[in-house]
Design a protein around this motif. Structure first.
Motif, mmCIF file in Angstrom:
data_model
loop_
_atom_site.group_PDB
_atom_site.id
_atom_site.type_symbol
_atom_site.label_atom_id
_atom_site.label_comp_id
_atom_site.label_asym_id
_atom_site.label_seq_id
_atom_site.Cartn_x
_atom_site.Cartn_y
_atom_site.Cartn_z
ATOM 1 N N LEU A 20 0.867 -1.176 0.000
ATOM 2 C CA LEU A 20 0.000 0.000 0.000
ATOM 3 C C LEU A 20 0.901 1.223 0.000
ATOM 4 N N THR A 27 -2.378 3.933 -3.092
ATOM 5 C CA THR A 27 -2.256 3.099 -4.291
ATOM 6 C C THR A 27 -1.837 1.694 -3.888
ATOM 7 N N LEU A 28 -2.440 0.692 -4.526
ATOM 8 C CA LEU A 28 -1.976 -0.689 -4.371
ATOM 9 C C LEU A 28 -0.980 -0.957 -5.490
ATOM 10 N N PHE A 36 -2.925 0.378 -8.729
ATOM 11 C CA PHE A 36 -4.370 0.652 -8.675
ATOM 12 C C PHE A 36 -4.601 1.741 -7.636
ATOM 13 N N ASP A 37 -5.018 2.912 -8.110
ATOM 14 C CA ASP A 37 -5.256 4.038 -7.199
ATOM 15 C C ASP A 37 -6.598 3.894 -6.499
ATOM 16 N N ALA A 38 -6.653 4.350 -5.254
ATOM 17 C CA ALA A 38 -7.946 4.391 -4.557
ATOM 18 C C ALA A 38 -8.812 5.476 -5.176
ATOM 19 N N TYR A 43 -12.315 3.205 -2.084
ATOM 20 C CA TYR A 43 -12.311 1.835 -2.627
ATOM 21 C C TYR A 43 -11.332 1.765 -3.801
ATOM 22 N N PHE A 44 -10.975 0.529 -4.190
ATOM 23 C CA PHE A 44 -10.060 0.328 -5.314
ATOM 24 C C PHE A 44 -10.798 -0.422 -6.422
ATOM 25 N N ASN A 45 -10.589 0.012 -7.643
ATOM 26 C CA ASN A 45 -11.151 -0.737 -8.775
ATOM 27 C C ASN A 45 -10.056 -1.621 -9.347
ATOM 28 N N LEU A 46 -10.148 -2.932 -9.114
ATOM 29 C CA LEU A 46 -9.125 -3.860 -9.609
ATOM 30 C C LEU A 46 -9.512 -4.475 -10.953
ATOM 31 N N LYS A 126 -19.704 0.071 -8.312
ATOM 32 C CA LYS A 126 -18.938 1.118 -7.630
ATOM 33 C C LYS A 126 -19.855 2.007 -6.797
ATOM 34 N N LEU A 142 -13.139 -3.542 -2.815
ATOM 35 C CA LEU A 142 -12.604 -3.691 -4.171
ATOM 36 C C LEU A 142 -13.715 -3.916 -5.180
#
Ligand SMILES: C[S@@+](CC[C@H](N)C(=O)[O-])C[C@H]1O[C@@H](n2cnc3c(N)ncnc32)[C@H](O)[C@@H]1O
Ligand SMILES: [Zn+2]
Length: 285
Positions: A20, A27-28, A36-38, A43-46, A126, A142
């Motif tokens: 993280l 960001t992950l 993958f930015d929050a 939340y994160f869109n993976l 989302k 996610l």
């Protein structure tokens, strides 16, 4: 708590572990460089690529569900799920995965009852995750399609919970640790029958007896089944919310639902739930 959940996540592109990154924005990041930015709600869109063809719940449907659940109508179900989960979530770092977390309402009750647990919430909407991220900021929320391989490590999860959401037994079995539990909530025959009969087109969650155990049997060894009936007395706008948060919300506008209800002021009906708790046997490979 978020770091505990992050340790169990896997990059959907390369299966690498994530860290993280807190720099400019949350960001992950995996070692290969996938990032993958929050979203600003947290939340994160993976989901990568084209995304799914699934018709996700609209913002209005999600708002209706949140109003209905916040009013406490399904509180007995929340408590029952939290009670089943708590036996498996009593050590620090234990992890619950809420598949189809929606607004995160049930997960909140589970985390309140099991404060040592970390959590992952997955949903394809989302709109739902915006609310879930606000309600459960300690969870990794996610955007994900449950029909794809889950972005979660093997044997990493103590409890998978699925409340009125799609079930992917092979993936649930893969991510669940040996001895963990899968809690599935489904409608029983007769669930909200008075609502369905009120307006001919108001389809509700299917209430047909499902062969749930059969679909799980290749992956899970045994199930303990509980039934729970919750009597409801609803006012006009609550009746519309209940209809609109279900399948009818996908094909009817709110005004159309109101018209089908003919200005009905109250409705007495019964929510009929089945809770099934599966324990994982040895994973089939
Ligand atoms: C009936 S709602 C239940 C939500 C929540 N568990 C609750 O009971 O409040 C079903 C949820 O599953 C999500 N969903 C449906 N198909 C999905 C999929 N393929 N992958 C991920 N989520 C999905 C929807 O967006 C919705 O939030
Ligand atoms: Zn990667």
């Amino acid at each position: 708590m978020l770091p505990d959940a992050v340790a169990a996540l896997r990059c959907p592109v390369c299966s690498g572990t994530f860290v993280l990154d807190h720099q400019a924005q949350l960001t992950l990041k995996c070692p290969t460089g996938h990032a993958f930015d929050a979203a600003k709600q947290g939340y994160f869109n993976l989901l990568t690529g084209k995304g799914t063809v699934f018709e996700s719940d609209s913002a209005q449907m999600v708002a209706a569900r949140q109003r209905f659940l916040d009013a406490g109508h399904y509180a007995p179900l929340e408590e029952a799920v939290a009670g089943l989960a708590s036996d498996f979530l009593d050590r620090p770092g234990s992890l619950v995965l809420d598949a189809g977390t929606g607004t995160g309402h049930y997960l909140r009750t589970v985390l309140d009852a099991s404060p040592k647990a970390a959590a992952i919430g997955l949903d394809i909407s989302k709109f739902a995750l915006r609310r879930a991220a606000r309600l459960n900021p300690e969870a990794a929320n996610l955007v994900w399609d449950l029909w794809r391989p889950l972005p979660v490590a093997d044997d990493a999860v103590d409890v998978v919970m699925v409340v009125f959401a799609p079930r992917n037994p092979a993936e649930f079995a893969r991510v669940l640790r040996p001895g963990g539990t899968l809690i599935v909530v489904t409608p029983q025959p007769g669930h909200l029958a008075d609502l369905a009969s009120l307006g001919g087109m108001l389809k509700i969650e299917e209430g047909k007896a499902e062969r749930l155990a059969a679909t799980m049997s290749g992956y899970f060894t045994e199930a303990v089944e509980h039934t729970l009936d919750v009597p409801l007395v609803l006012s006009g706008s609550e009746i519309t919310d209940l209809a609109y948060m279900g399948p009818a919300g996908h094909h009817l506008r709110r005004e159309e639902i109101d018209a089908l209800l003919h200005g009905r002021a109250t409705l007495a009906t019964t929510a009929k739930f089945q809770l099934s708790a599966f324990t994982g046997g040895p994973r089939l490979s």
